[in-house]
Design a protein around this motif. Structure first.
Motif, PDB file in Angstrom:
ATOM      1  N   ALA A 294      43.106  40.062  44.029  1.00 33.07           N
ATOM      2  CA  ALA A 294      41.683  40.203  44.350  1.00 33.07           C
ATOM      3  C   ALA A 294      41.480  41.265  45.431  1.00 33.07           C
ATOM      4  O   ALA A 294      40.520  42.047  45.370  1.00 33.07           O
ATOM      5  CB  ALA A 294      41.117  38.862  44.807  1.00 33.07           C
TER       6      ALA A 294
ATOM      7  N   ALA B  87      41.865  44.641  43.842  1.00 33.10           N
ATOM      8  CA  ALA B  87      40.710  44.922  42.982  1.00 33.10           C
ATOM      9  C   ALA B  87      39.479  45.259  43.816  1.00 33.10           C
ATOM     10  O   ALA B  87      38.728  46.186  43.483  1.00 33.10           O
ATOM     11  CB  ALA B  87      40.425  43.719  42.082  1.00 33.10           C
ATOM     12  N   LEU B  88      39.281  44.532  44.918  1.00 35.75           N
ATOM     13  CA  LEU B  88      38.148  44.822  45.791  1.00 35.75           C
ATOM     14  C   LEU B  88      38.297  46.201  46.428  1.00 35.75           C
ATOM     15  O   LEU B  88      37.329  46.967  46.503  1.00 35.75           O
ATOM     16  CB  LEU B  88      38.028  43.747  46.872  1.00 35.75           C
TER      17      LEU B  88
ATOM     18  N   ALA C 185      37.396  48.709  43.864  1.00 30.89           N
ATOM     19  CA  ALA C 185      35.944  48.737  43.611  1.00 30.89           C
ATOM     20  C   ALA C 185      35.215  49.453  44.741  1.00 30.89           C
ATOM     21  O   ALA C 185      34.299  50.246  44.497  1.00 30.89           O
ATOM     22  CB  ALA C 185      35.420  47.318  43.443  1.00 30.89           C
TER      23      ALA C 185
ATOM     24  N   TYR D  60      30.389  41.334  47.659  1.00 25.80           N
ATOM     25  CA  TYR D  60      31.544  40.611  47.102  1.00 25.80           C
ATOM     26  C   TYR D  60      31.596  39.183  47.662  1.00 25.80           C
ATOM     27  O   TYR D  60      31.753  38.216  46.906  1.00 25.80           O
ATOM     28  CB  TYR D  60      32.828  41.361  47.440  1.00 25.80           C
TER      29      TYR D  60
ATOM     30  N   ARG E 246      36.017  35.320  41.009  1.00 26.26           N
ATOM     31  CA  ARG E 246      36.379  36.611  41.598  1.00 26.26           C
ATOM     32  C   ARG E 246      36.027  37.770  40.665  1.00 26.26           C
ATOM     33  O   ARG E 246      35.703  38.865  41.123  1.00 26.26           O
ATOM     34  CB  ARG E 246      37.869  36.633  41.938  1.00 26.26           C
ATOM     35  N   TRP E 247      36.097  37.541  39.359  1.00 24.12           N
ATOM     36  CA  TRP E 247      35.757  38.609  38.423  1.00 24.12           C
ATOM     37  C   TRP E 247      34.275  38.967  38.519  1.00 24.12           C
ATOM     38  O   TRP E 247      33.903  40.152  38.434  1.00 24.12           O
ATOM     39  CB  TRP E 247      36.125  38.222  36.999  1.00 24.12           C
TER      40      TRP E 247
ATOM     41  N   ILE F  26      33.881  41.036  41.740  1.00 22.35           N
ATOM     42  CA  ILE F  26      34.357  42.410  41.581  1.00 22.35           C
ATOM     43  C   ILE F  26      33.390  43.204  40.698  1.00 22.35           C
ATOM     44  O   ILE F  26      33.061  44.363  40.982  1.00 22.35           O
ATOM     45  CB  ILE F  26      35.776  42.422  40.973  1.00 22.35           C
TER      46      ILE F  26
ATOM     47  N   VAL G  55      30.348  44.454  42.596  1.00 21.78           N
ATOM     48  CA  VAL G  55      30.605  45.644  43.421  1.00 21.78           C
ATOM     49  C   VAL G  55      30.662  46.894  42.544  1.00 21.78           C
ATOM     50  O   VAL G  55      30.140  47.954  42.908  1.00 21.78           O
ATOM     51  CB  VAL G  55      31.905  45.478  44.226  1.00 21.78           C
TER      52      VAL G  55
ATOM     53  N   LEU H 226      42.715  35.706  41.065  1.00 23.90           N
ATOM     54  CA  LEU H 226      42.286  36.722  40.111  1.00 23.90           C
ATOM     55  C   LEU H 226      43.443  37.039  39.170  1.00 23.90           C
ATOM     56  O   LEU H 226      44.426  37.666  39.561  1.00 23.90           O
ATOM     57  CB  LEU H 226      41.840  37.993  40.845  1.00 23.90           C
TER      58      LEU H 226
END
Length: 803
Positions: A104, A107-108, A111, A214, A224-225, A228, A231, A547
């Motif tokens: 996560a 991924a953040l 993003a 987020y 979490r998807w 993400i 964002v 995630l």
């Protein structure tokens, strides 16, 4: 105790939908030492399971109670439990660093990097060698104000200088100016440093907003998807990308973080209202800082905190309908709004920031929150209906508003002024409604939001409907904010930036749902399912799934789906950003004016640059440093160009007779050929079939292709001579500007006495009735009269009306 917590966690793992039921049981248990089955809003099957698992136990009198409230609460919140001693000890949660989901986090980070990239198209236009060329027009106003403060003090610890912010800004955007000054001073000050700080700050704001979005989305959805995706949707909203792009240092970007922080604080307050626990206190600083920053950031900041009051009204109604405890459930909001009221008034009293009325709005908000909550508590204790409370709430709100008008005498006039600004402002692009204008009803929203507004609206509507039906209060926060700013954007599109983050939230929800529909992902977001658990409760952090990264095939499909959904936004974002940057032609033009003014040692106002208002601050910042206002240009430039009387046009300049800039788009083809604009831009001030030319404007620069020209306002030399009465005398000379050669020609008619006088703007050798006469640059600058057939010249400046 551990057994009760384990039993609760096991129960929730098997049936996550029971979380809301457990919260309801805890509420009932907190009000009484024991209770009966009829006191809790559970069906017999659910209640029996709680008893069978030991979460609820029967006492000696045959009544029920929660076996261990702290253990059940810890299981719900994911915190460590402390053993209760005879149900009288206060539970003190222990502290531990939160675990980080590596997937996560990566991924953040990706993003947020995408957010930055979508706002970086303007970098080459902004950073030009040793100059920082901000985009658009208004950023030069803030640059001027920050540099004025730095001229007074470059010591970041000298906060007293913040009370010396120019009056208009002190009542407008004082916190923005103060923060930009502080950071610039901290980095050493200087023109380049200040420009760089202003250029970069909008992107920093976008990063902060992305991170807060987020956190807000994750807390609401427990997915979490979805967080993400929200964002990523924010990254490609064209209007939000524009307003937080590199170089677009307007006040809007500074408003957005406070907005998200306040909304996040409301959700935290709803999830954890018990201020006896640390989790309950977390909402207080979010609300206090968010509301304080929002009000101090912009003169219209009080409008942006109105959703807080709307939410509290809706939340109180839901609590009364559910038979809850309003004072307890709104305690963090009461504390947060109360602290904000105190902070804003303290800053106002100390630094004279904002008017008394604007500084009073957090106090009005607190009064409204307190009134609504107290009424709700009274109705709950009296057992009155939610419908009766709704009526009382409306009356109570009216009383608070009436009291505000009585206590604040300026409220009526200020409100009238603000409403007039909101509904009647014209001539500025951002004051236009979202769904009107040349772009049309459908295309206009696409230009501002891509397809994302159309994706978000069905999910906003669905979530609002389900929230209203179930009485859940968590999702009420983004729903109220989204509807509120959608209404404002329909009035003025300037509020589409505030709307952007909430459009991104619901578009992210919609994107993940679409992915589940086409079988790219396994399940739909919980809020859209039949259980809708996240409508009323939050999943404990330690039970929130990590995630899970998709496989290669699923990832490819997700990318394709993302391009289909967000591709238009990805295309329009750089186009919108490019429309606001200072292009090469304009930058070359302002350099030419700057060099010319420096060469001739001109000072303000003789080096004032007269241009269309939407570039006026930029031109004047670089040439004379006076970019405080574009009011003179906005009031006079269009009229100057369209004026057919050259003397009336000249008089319109007043004492600001420096430079006049013309561009193709400012002098449209349909403009009258006799107008000053056409005579300057198309004919260099030379005579045409319909006019005798202009003698007070000397071209000093022309861009390649002639799309932009600059004229210095001069006194103009006067050529005087004799001719046959009534004869038309033509004077001509050759001129060359920026590599473009042209013939400058003026005409005059001899009087009955056989004399003519004609004013010329260019030095050089003129041909007059077959004779040559030399006009010097000094003569042009001083307004000297030069006689034909004489070598002497009247060296004293003269003015000849009509020449």
């Amino acid at each position: 105790m551990d057994d009760v917590r384990s039993a609760t966690e096991s129960l929730l793992a098997d049936k996550p939908s029971l979380e809301a039921d457990l919260e309801a049981v805890l509420d009932v248990d907190a009000d009484a030492d024991s209770w009966t089955f009829d006191d809790v809003p559970l069906d017999s099957g659910t209640f029996g399971e709680l008893v069978s698992r030991g979460v609820v136990e029967k006492d000696d009198d045959g009544d029920y109670r929660v076996a261990d409230r702290s253990a059940v609460r810890a299981a719900l919140d994911g915190e460590e439990a402390v053993r209760e001693d005879e149900r009288s000890e206060v539970s003190v949660p222990s502290f531990s660093l939160p675990s980080v989901d590596r997937n996560a986090a990566l991924a953040l980070a990706g993003a947020l990097l995408f957010v930055v990239l979508m706002r970086s198209f303007s970098v080459p236009s902004v950073f030009r060698g040793d100059a920082v060329v901000l985009s658009s027009n208004d950023p030069y106003y803030y640059r001027y104000l920050v540099e004025q403060l730095l001229a007074q003090s470059s010591d970041p610890t000298n906060v007293r200088v913040l009370s010396d912010i120019q009056l208009r800004a002190r009542k407008g955007e004082p916190l923005l100016i103060g923060v930009l000054w502080f950071v610039s001073a901290l980095l050493g000050g200087g023109q380049y440093t200040t420009g760089a700080v202003l250029a970069i700050y909008p992107v920093i704001s976008a990063i902060v907003v992305g991170a807060l979005l987020y956190l807000l989305t994750l807390r609401l959805s427990d997915d979490r998807w979805v967080a993400i995706a929200a964002v990523l949707m924010l990254a490609v909203i064209p209007d939000h990308a524009l307003r937080t792009a590199v170089g677009f240092a307007d006040h809007h970007a500074f408003d957005y973080p406070w907005l998200l922080l306040t909304a996040y604080g409301l959700v935290v307050a709803t999830d954890s209202p018990d201020i006896r626990a640390w989790s309950g206190w977390a909402a207080v600083p979010c609300l206090a800082v968010g509301i304080t920053g929002q009000v101090l950031a912009w003169e219209a900041g009080p409008l942006l905190i109105l959703p807080v009051g709307v939410y509290v009204a809706g939340s109180a109604l839901a609590i009364v309908a559910a038979g809850g405890r309003p004072l307890r459930d709104h305690a963090p909001i009461l504390l947060g709004t109360g602290l904000a009221a105190g902070l804003v008034w303290m800053v106002h009293s100390t630094l004279d920031w904002h008017t008394d009325l604007a500084a009073s709005t957090p106090a009005l908000l607190f009064a409204g929150v307190f009134t609504v909550t107290l009424l709700a508590e009274m109705f709950t204790r009296a057992g009155l209906s939610a419908r009766a409370y709704a009526l009382a709430e409306a009356v109570g709100g009216a009383v608070v508003v009436a009291g505000a008008f009585a206590v604040l005498p300026d409220l009526e006039s200020t409100l009238s002024e603000r409403l007039d600004f909101l509904f009647n402002t014209q001539g500025i692009a951002e004051s236009q409604p979202l769904l009107q204008g040349d772009l049309g009803l459908i295309v206009a929203p696409i230009f501002w939001f891509g397809f994302l507004l159309f994706l978000a609206l069905p999910y906003l509507g669905w979530t609002t409907w389900r929230t209203a039906r179930t009485g859940g209060r968590r999702w009420l926060v983004p729903c109220i904010y989204a509807w509120f700013f959608l209404i404002l954007a329909l009035i003025q599109v300037r509020f589409s930036g505030e709307l952007g983050a909430f459009v991104a939230l619901f578009a992210g929800l919609g994107f993940v749902h679409l992915a589940s529909i086409v079988d790219i992902t396994d399940s739909a977001p919980d809020v859209l399912t039949d259980s809708g658990r996240t409508l009323s409760g939050r999943m404990p952090v330690d039970r929130r799934p990590g995630l899970a990264l998709p496989d290669t095939a699923a990832l490819r499909y997700l990318v394709v789906l993302f391009v289909l959904v967000a591709g238009v936004g990805m295309l329009f974002a750089p186009l919108k950003i490019d429309l606001t940057t200072i292009d090469d032609t304009q930058y070359e033009t302002v350099q030419a004016i700057e060099n010319h003014a420096a060469e001739h040692e001109q000072e303000y106002p003789e080096n004032y640059v007269f241009s269309q208002w939407d570039r006026n601050r930029m031109y004047n910042y670089f040439v004379n440093g006076k970019s405080e206002s574009y009011g003179f240009a906005q009031s006079n430039y269009d009229q100057f160009l369209s004026e057919t009387d050259s003397e009336a046009a000249f008089d319109r300049l007043g004492n600001r007779r420096g430079y006049v800039v013309t561009e193709n788009e400012w002098v449209p083809e349909e403009m009258n050929d006799s107008s000053v604009g056409v005579r300057l831009h198309e004919y260099w001030g030379s005579a045409t079939d319909g006019s005798d030319g202009l003698g007070r404007y000397r071209a000093i620069h022309a861009s390649s292709g002639g799309s932009t020209k600059v004229f210095e306002v001069v006194s103009g030399a006067v050529i005087e001579g004799n001719a046959t009465p009534g004869e038309t005398v033509v004077v001509t000379t050759s001129a060359s500007i920026s590599g473009t050669d042209f013939t400058y020609e003026r005409m005059a008619t001899a009087t009955e006495q056989g004399r003519y006088r004609v004013r010329v703007a260019y030095p050089g050798t003129y041909t007059v009735q077959g004779q040559q006469v030399s006009v010097s640059e000094v003569a042009v600058d001083r307004g000297t009269t030069v006689r034909v057939n004489t070598t002497a010249a009247n060296s004293s400046p003269q003015s000849f009306p009509g020449l």
